[in-house]
Design an enzyme around this catalytic site. Structure first.
Site, PDB file in Angstrom:
ATOM      1  CB  CYS A  84      -0.967   0.004   1.175  1.00 58.44           C
ATOM      2  SG  CYS A  84      -2.140  -1.339   1.101  1.00 58.44           S
ATOM      3  CG  HIS A 107      -2.970   3.360   1.990  1.00 56.43           C
ATOM      4  ND1 HIS A 107      -3.580   2.968   0.813  1.00 56.43           N
ATOM      5  CD2 HIS A 107      -3.085   2.308   2.838  1.00 56.43           C
ATOM      6  CE1 HIS A 107      -4.033   1.742   0.949  1.00 56.43           C
ATOM      7  NE2 HIS A 107      -3.754   1.314   2.168  1.00 56.43           N
ATOM      8  CG  ASN A 117      -6.654  -0.715   1.506  1.00 55.50           C
ATOM      9  OD1 ASN A 117      -5.978  -0.442   0.514  1.00 55.50           O
ATOM     10  ND2 ASN A 117      -6.108  -1.105   2.647  1.00 55.50           N
TER      11      ASN A 117
HETATM   12  N1  ACO Z   1     -18.171  -7.931  10.429  1.00 51.49           N
HETATM   13  C1  ACO Z   1     -18.599  -8.097  11.703  1.00 51.49           C
HETATM   14  N2  ACO Z   1     -17.766  -8.330  12.726  1.00 51.49           N
HETATM   15  C2  ACO Z   1     -16.458  -8.381  12.451  1.00 51.49           C
HETATM   16  C3  ACO Z   1     -15.950  -8.221  11.151  1.00 51.49           C
HETATM   17  C4  ACO Z   1     -16.866  -7.989  10.111  1.00 51.49           C
HETATM   18  N3  ACO Z   1     -16.481  -7.792   8.836  1.00 51.49           N
HETATM   19  N4  ACO Z   1     -14.599  -8.344  11.201  1.00 51.49           N
HETATM   20  C5  ACO Z   1     -14.275  -8.553  12.490  1.00 51.49           C
HETATM   21  N5  ACO Z   1     -15.407  -8.597  13.237  1.00 51.49           N
HETATM   22  C6  ACO Z   1     -15.536  -8.797  14.677  1.00 51.49           C
HETATM   23  C7  ACO Z   1     -14.360  -9.518  15.287  1.00 51.49           C
HETATM   24  O1  ACO Z   1     -14.494 -10.915  15.177  1.00 51.49           O
HETATM   25  C8  ACO Z   1     -14.423  -9.040  16.710  1.00 51.49           C
HETATM   26  O2  ACO Z   1     -15.408  -9.786  17.392  1.00 51.49           O
HETATM   27  P1  ACO Z   1     -15.220 -10.185  18.945  1.00 51.49           P
HETATM   28  O3  ACO Z   1     -15.140  -8.873  19.687  1.00 51.49           O
HETATM   29  O4  ACO Z   1     -16.425 -10.984  19.226  1.00 51.49           O
HETATM   30  O5  ACO Z   1     -13.920 -10.951  18.989  1.00 51.49           O
HETATM   31  C9  ACO Z   1     -14.934  -7.595  16.586  1.00 51.49           C
HETATM   32  O6  ACO Z   1     -15.553  -7.512  15.305  1.00 51.49           O
HETATM   33  C10 ACO Z   1     -13.850  -6.560  16.660  1.00 51.49           C
HETATM   34  O7  ACO Z   1     -12.766  -6.970  15.810  1.00 51.49           O
HETATM   35  P2  ACO Z   1     -11.480  -6.115  15.679  1.00 51.49           P
HETATM   36  O8  ACO Z   1     -10.524  -6.841  14.809  1.00 51.49           O
HETATM   37  O9  ACO Z   1     -11.054  -5.697  17.037  1.00 51.49           O
HETATM   38  O10 ACO Z   1     -12.067  -4.850  14.916  1.00 51.49           O
HETATM   39  P3  ACO Z   1     -11.346  -3.510  14.584  1.00 51.49           P
HETATM   40  O11 ACO Z   1     -12.091  -2.400  15.171  1.00 51.49           O
HETATM   41  O12 ACO Z   1      -9.865  -3.587  14.859  1.00 51.49           O
HETATM   42  O13 ACO Z   1     -11.559  -3.417  13.034  1.00 51.49           O
HETATM   43  C11 ACO Z   1     -10.274  -3.723  11.052  1.00 51.49           C
HETATM   44  C12 ACO Z   1     -10.990  -4.414  12.193  1.00 51.49           C
HETATM   45  C13 ACO Z   1     -11.317  -2.950  10.246  1.00 51.49           C
HETATM   46  C14 ACO Z   1      -9.641  -4.784  10.187  1.00 51.49           C
HETATM   47  C15 ACO Z   1      -9.233  -2.742  11.616  1.00 51.49           C
HETATM   48  O14 ACO Z   1      -8.407  -3.413  12.566  1.00 51.49           O
HETATM   49  C16 ACO Z   1      -8.354  -2.181  10.538  1.00 51.49           C
HETATM   50  O15 ACO Z   1      -8.804  -1.442   9.681  1.00 51.49           O
HETATM   51  N6  ACO Z   1      -7.049  -2.493  10.546  1.00 51.49           N
HETATM   52  C17 ACO Z   1      -6.142  -2.032   9.557  1.00 51.49           C
HETATM   53  C18 ACO Z   1      -6.288  -2.886   8.323  1.00 51.49           C
HETATM   54  C19 ACO Z   1      -5.569  -2.290   7.145  1.00 51.49           C
HETATM   55  O16 ACO Z   1      -5.549  -1.103   6.981  1.00 51.49           O
HETATM   56  N7  ACO Z   1      -5.018  -3.155   6.325  1.00 51.49           N
HETATM   57  C20 ACO Z   1      -4.385  -2.764   5.148  1.00 51.49           C
HETATM   58  C21 ACO Z   1      -3.053  -2.188   5.435  1.00 51.49           C
HETATM   59  S1  ACO Z   1      -2.392  -1.528   3.995  1.00 51.49           S
HETATM   60  C22 ACO Z   1      -1.735  -2.793   3.048  1.00 51.49           C
HETATM   61  O17 ACO Z   1      -0.547  -2.953   3.038  1.00 51.49           O
HETATM   62  C23 ACO Z   1      -2.588  -3.672   2.238  1.00 51.49           C
END
Ligand code: ACO
Length: 332
Positions: free
Chosen positions: A114, A253, A283
């Site tokens: 990214c 990004h 993304n």
């Molecule tokens: N729908 C519903 N529930 C979900 C989903 C979904 N799509 N995904 C996860 N959950 C649940 C989890 O299981 C968890 O449940 P639990 O509390 O019962 O265990 C709860 O939601 C919270 O999960 P978290 O992982 O803590 O959620 P978070 O607020 O961290 O959001 C996310 C997750 C959106 C992935 C976030 O961490 C994020 O955006 N991280 C960065 C990801 C990113 O930018 N990646 C690309 C980097 S750039 C590159 O190089 C490609």
């Protein structure tokens, strides 16, 4: 290159696949909801490439649009930022160059996931600074949806497909569009935070089909992204002798709206200077910065004369930033 010369942005192009997949459509096949995806990521919908559309196809479309915007097909090199090349080998950029009628010129891929577009801008600018090129087409293109396990609600909602491109030309360091300074970093110790374990030369095959899809530690990536983008933004501003108040538009990004806003908060940058198109594009990895620039031009929020801070973070880990004053350039 003579002192005072620089790589100057002179064309901009974007391309998104026509197929829109909204959150409700995803909720029909994954245990998720429109409400969860919107509130946790800011994404309402994303574009997904049809099976017969590849990274090369998308890069050609965005590249052609950038060349049209620049008003000339003449470039000496194509630098393609992608982590989803059509093949493990060879690179995709030569095929993009040929499809654009540019066969024979230098063409190669840059993979910083990214952060790829910022790395590719630095590379293209370096070709110009080193006297190896007068004009360079820099493209970011990714079909990241293909790396997502269709059953993984942790990654499928986040990623979309697309391509964006700019044309760089040799120019003066003090004219609008001049790029720089740059700030680039990596940290390979954390490669496993976002990785596709199989399919590369280290592990061609795996008994577990999931190893051919991206594995992501979302929360760790989230924390690194905010901290690293803020650090890098500060570093590049310091190098340029500027303050955060001098920044008119923050084009980072597009990973997650919460990452964008948390980073802006760390930087004490007002939210109305944050450019965000993640709501409709998701993304798009290496394509996200030029796509955000194109959208901001189209909706009028990015105007000639605005000082723009570009910052990215990606797998690798990689991160980096650069600055420019927006020139009188519109998407082609
Ligand atoms: N729908 C519903 N529930 C979900 C989903 C979904 N799509 N995904 C996860 N959950 C649940 C989890 O299981 C968890 O449940 P639990 O509390 O019962 O265990 C709860 O939601 C919270 O999960 P978290 O992982 O803590 O959620 P978070 O607020 O961290 O959001 C996310 C997750 C959106 C992935 C976030 O961490 C994020 O955006 N991280 C960065 C990801 C990113 O930018 N990646 C690309 C980097 S750039 C590159 O190089 C490609």
């Amino acid at each position: 290159m003579q002192k005072g010369h620089s790589a100057v942005l002179t064309g901009l192009g974007a391309w998104l696949p026509p197929r829109v997949v909204d959150n409700d459509a995803l909720s029909q096949r994954l245990d998720t909801s429109d409400e969860w995806i919107r509130t946790r990521t800011g994404i309402r919908e994303r574009r997904i490439a049809d099976p017969d559309t590849s990274t090369v196809d998308m890069a050609v479309q965005a590249g052609a649009n950038a060349l049209r915007s620049a008003g000339s097909d003449l470039v000496d090199a194509v630098v393609l930022a992608t982590s989803t090349p059509d093949y493990v080998c060879p690179a995709s950029a030569p095929q993009v160059a040929s499809a654009l009628g540019l066969s024979g010129i230098a063409a190669f891929d840059v993979n910083a996931v990214c952060t790829g577009f910022v790395y590719a801008l630095a590379t293209g600018g370096g070709l110009i600074a080193g006297g190896m090129a007068d004009r360079v087409l820099v493209i970011g293109a990714d079909v990241f949806s293909r790396l997502c396990d269709p059953a993984d609600r942790g990654t499928v909602p986040i990623f979309g497909d697309g391509a964006g491109a700019v044309v760089l030309r040799r120019g003066l360091a003090d004219e609008p569009g001049a790029l720089g300074p740059f700030d680039l970093h990596s940290e390979g110790d954390n490669a496993d935070l976002l990785i596709v374990p199989a399919g590369g030369a280290k592990q061609r095959e795996s008994d577990d089909p999931r190893d051919h899809y991206v594995t992501m530690h979302g929360q760790a990536i989230f924390r690194h992204a905010c901290a690293r983008m803020a650090e890098s933004a500060r570093a590049v501003l310091e190098r340029a002798g500027l303050e955060i108040d001098d920044v008119d538009r923050f084009v980072a990004h597009q990973a997650n709206i919460r990452i964008l806003l948390a980073t802006a908060k760390q930087l004490k940058l007002p939210e109305d200077r944050v450019v965000a198109n993640i709501g409709h594009a998701g993304n798009t990895s290496a394509a996200s910065i030029p796509l955000a620039l194109a959208d901001a031009c189209e909706d009028g929020s990015l105007q000639p004369g605005h000082r723009v801070l570009l910052t990215a973070f990606g797998a690798g880990l990689t991160w980096g930033s650069t600055l420019l004053t927006w020139p009188d350039v519109k998407p082609g």
